[in-house]
Structures are given as C-alpha cells and as structure tokens.
Design a protein around this motif. Structure first.
Motif, PDB file in Angstrom:
ATOM      1  N   ILE A  83       0.830  -1.198   0.000  1.00 58.46           N
ATOM      2  CA  ILE A  83       0.000   0.000   0.000  1.00 58.46           C
ATOM      3  C   ILE A  83       0.869   1.253   0.000  1.00 58.46           C
ATOM      4  N   LEU A  84       1.944   1.203   0.770  1.00 59.72           N
ATOM      5  CA  LEU A  84       2.820   2.370   0.871  1.00 59.72           C
ATOM      6  C   LEU A  84       3.371   2.761  -0.508  1.00 59.72           C
ATOM      7  N   GLY A  85       3.749   1.749  -1.305  1.00 59.54           N
ATOM      8  CA  GLY A  85       4.249   2.018  -2.654  1.00 59.54           C
ATOM      9  C   GLY A  85       3.215   2.760  -3.486  1.00 59.54           C
ATOM     10  N   LEU A  86       1.950   2.384  -3.317  1.00 59.54           N
ATOM     11  CA  LEU A  86       0.876   3.058  -4.060  1.00 59.54           C
ATOM     12  C   LEU A  86       0.671   4.473  -3.543  1.00 59.54           C
ATOM     13  N   LEU A  87       0.615   4.587  -2.200  1.00 63.21           N
ATOM     14  CA  LEU A  87       0.334   5.901  -1.603  1.00 63.21           C
ATOM     15  C   LEU A  87       1.394   6.927  -1.975  1.00 63.21           C
ATOM     16  N   ALA A  88       2.626   6.463  -2.206  1.00 61.10           N
ATOM     17  CA  ALA A  88       3.714   7.397  -2.539  1.00 61.10           C
ATOM     18  C   ALA A  88       3.456   8.112  -3.857  1.00 61.10           C
ATOM     19  N   GLY A  89       2.542   7.566  -4.663  1.00 59.84           N
ATOM     20  CA  GLY A  89       2.182   8.251  -5.907  1.00 59.84           C
ATOM     21  C   GLY A  89       1.451   9.561  -5.640  1.00 59.84           C
ATOM     22  N   MET A  90       0.763   9.651  -4.508  1.00 63.47           N
ATOM     23  CA  MET A  90      -0.033  10.868  -4.240  1.00 63.47           C
ATOM     24  C   MET A  90       0.867  12.089  -4.028  1.00 63.47           C
ATOM     25  N   PRO A  91       1.898  12.004  -3.162  1.00 63.68           N
ATOM     26  CA  PRO A  91       2.807  13.150  -3.047  1.00 63.68           C
ATOM     27  C   PRO A  91       3.513  13.477  -4.356  1.00 63.68           C
ATOM     28  N   LEU A  92       3.724  12.449  -5.163  1.00 61.81           N
ATOM     29  CA  LEU A  92       4.388  12.672  -6.444  1.00 61.81           C
ATOM     30  C   LEU A  92       3.541  13.600  -7.329  1.00 61.81           C
ATOM     31  N   THR A 193      -5.629   1.753   7.058  1.00 65.54           N
ATOM     32  CA  THR A 193      -5.160   1.723   5.666  1.00 65.54           C
ATOM     33  C   THR A 193      -6.322   1.858   4.675  1.00 65.54           C
ATOM     34  N   GLY A 194      -7.510   1.351   5.061  1.00 63.31           N
ATOM     35  CA  GLY A 194      -8.678   1.450   4.179  1.00 63.31           C
ATOM     36  C   GLY A 194      -8.979   2.903   3.827  1.00 63.31           C
ATOM     37  N   LEU A 195      -8.834   3.787   4.806  1.00 63.98           N
ATOM     38  CA  LEU A 195      -9.119   5.205   4.553  1.00 63.98           C
ATOM     39  C   LEU A 195      -8.074   5.812   3.628  1.00 63.98           C
ATOM     40  N   MET A 196      -6.815   5.434   3.846  1.00 61.80           N
ATOM     41  CA  MET A 196      -5.753   5.962   2.979  1.00 61.80           C
ATOM     42  C   MET A 196      -5.958   5.474   1.546  1.00 61.80           C
ATOM     43  N   MET A 197      -6.400   4.214   1.421  1.00 64.81           N
ATOM     44  CA  MET A 197      -6.597   3.683   0.075  1.00 64.81           C
ATOM     45  C   MET A 197      -7.793   4.347  -0.620  1.00 64.81           C
ATOM     46  N   LYS A 198      -8.735   4.830   0.179  1.00 58.84           N
ATOM     47  CA  LYS A 198      -9.866   5.559  -0.398  1.00 58.84           C
ATOM     48  C   LYS A 198      -9.327   6.830  -1.075  1.00 58.84           C
ATOM     49  N   GLU A 199      -8.403   7.472  -0.379  1.00 57.37           N
ATOM     50  CA  GLU A 199      -7.782   8.693  -0.918  1.00 57.37           C
ATOM     51  C   GLU A 199      -7.016   8.347  -2.213  1.00 57.37           C
TER      52      GLU A 199
END
Ligand code: BTN
Length: 254
Positions: A83-92, A193-199
């Motif tokens: 999940i962290l690998g995916l979430l890092a796309g948001m700051p990018l 993590t579910g909430l972060m993945m919603k974002e």
C-alpha cells in the motif's frame, strides 16, 4: 561520491536528513548499502545522475543529469508495504502540481501527463538485521533533455521542463515531494489503511479505463474497475470475470 548533507528539523520523518551525491549506480542500491550502518528512518539519498538507474520489473531507468533521482528509507509494517508504494504516488502528483502540471496516477504509481510518463516509483522491501525496510526510489523527469534519450523513451515520456517551458530546480521539486511524502507517511502510520486507500482511489486515473495488464503470469484485458483496500487492481474481462492484480504493467487501450 557524497557531496553534501542537508537537515530539515521541521519534517516529522521523511527528509529530516538528505544526503546528496553527484553520481551513483542507483540511489536505491546506495540506500541498501547504507542499511549496513545505523541510518535513520526518513533518510533521503539524492543523486544528480545514476549510472544504472532501475525501473520496475527489471527495466532500466534512464538517469542522465537534469532529472531528479532519490530514495527514501521507510520502516512500515511489512503487511502494509504494498500500500505504501501506491500511496507514494499521491505526493508525487501533488509535487508536480506545484509546477502547474496536473499529472494523474496510473496504477500502481506512475505519474502520467497527457499520456506520457513524467515520473515513476520503485519500491523495494529488504530485511536487514531482523528489521523490514522499504527503499522507496523516485525518479522525476524534471529537466531531462528528451531529445538525447532513446526514441522509444521519447515517445512515451515527457519532462516538467517540456510541459511548462521553464527550467525547474531539482532542489525545489525535491522539497515539494518530501513535504508531501512526510505528510502522507505520518497520516499512513496513524490512519486505518482502508481510509488511505480511499484517498488513493480518488487520485488513480486508471479506474474506469479499458486496460491491458501484463502480469508475471498472463496478459489480462478488460475494464479497470477498482483498487482493493490492499492495493490490488481489479479488472473485469470480457466474460465479466474478476481479476485482482497485485503486480503488473498497465497499458491504456482507449
Ligand atoms: C518505474 O517507473 O519503473 C520506476 C522508476 C524508478 C526510478 C527511480 S530513480 C531513483 C531510484 N533509483 C533507482 O535506481 N530507481 C529509482
């Protein structure tokens, strides 16, 4: 060779310390070597160029001077690393927006602008001394001279410089990215993590598209329908069969 060190005490974790190099083989590999020593979570290795930059799935990442190449050391729970690998796309994509370029995410974490790739992430999990680490490598085409890259890359890639017609300082782009990444990482550590993945789903432009996904096992063609709370891409094929893809390269068909 290491050429400088910067501190930012205002950061919570990511980017409190930055080590700058003129050239390395790969910032991810440099970070992995540093794991043999006692390095803090959030450390950033930043290089002006890479002799052997690495992309996802064993591909290479062209890394001449002009681009931004960095790796961040993180220590998440192993179960949440994907999940962290995916979430890092948001700051990018947020960092790119500071320069007026409204890139969108292509699953899992490519930043795409008008069909061309602007930036990518290679997230590698490693065990050292009984601890699980994630080395999050980020490559951003800031001031790349695209004309000098191989023709196949020229067709698929773009750079900030080309899109805004201005020189973009790598220091500035690095700061924006780290500021946003620090925010996402601290929220990720304190939020279900579910909430972060919603974002993440809100930021992912792949959902709703017709796609062809090359996975290690097969090629899957269909409609990208969703991203699961654990980060898998859900594709419905022509027979309405549901595929949950955890690793693969996506191409848009329309
Ligand atoms: C991809 O889209 O395939 C991922 C590209 C990741 C490139 C970056 S550049 C900094 C870091 N060091 C590497 O060798 N690769 C990542």
């Amino acid at each position: 060779m290491k050429t400088g060190e910067f501190q930012n005490p205002h950061r919570k974790i990511v980017g409190r310390t930055i080590w700058h190099y003129d050239a390395v083989e790969s910032t991810n590999d440099t970070m992995k070597e540093l794991l043999e020593t006692d390095v803090p979570e959030g450390l950033v290795v930043w290089a002006d160029r890479q002799a052997a930059g690495k992309g996802r799935h064993g591909r290479s990442w062209a890394s001449p001077p002009g681009g931004l190449y960095l790796s961040v050391l993180l220590r998440p729970k192993e179960v949440h690393a994907q999940i962290l690998g995916l979430l890092a796309g948001m700051p990018l994509v947020k960092a790119l927006r500071h320069f007026g370029v409204f890139a969108v995410l292509k699953w899992p974490n490519d930043a795409i602008f008008q069909g061309r790739k602007l930036a990518g992430i290679l997230s590698e999990g490693v065990y050292r001394k009984d601890t699980y680490h994630v080395v999050l490598g980020v490559g951003i085409n800031t001031n790349l001279d695209l004309d000098r890259l191989p023709p196949d890359i020229q067709k698929r890639a773009t750079s900030l410089k080309r899109e805004v017609n201005l020189f973009v300082a790598n220091e500035e782009c690095l700061e924006y990215f780290l500021e946003q990444m620090d925010d996402v990482y601290s929220r990720y550590r304190n939020t279900p993590t579910g909430l972060m993945m919603k974002e993440y789903r809100g930021a992912c432009g792949t959902i709703g598209k017709q796609v062809s996904v090359q996975t290690p096992e097969a090629k899957i063609v269909g409609k990208a329908f969703d991203v699961t709370p654990t980060g898998a891409l859900v594709v419905l094929d022509a027979h309405e069969k549901r595929h949950e893809i955890v690793d693969g390269t996506v191409e848009y068909l329309a």
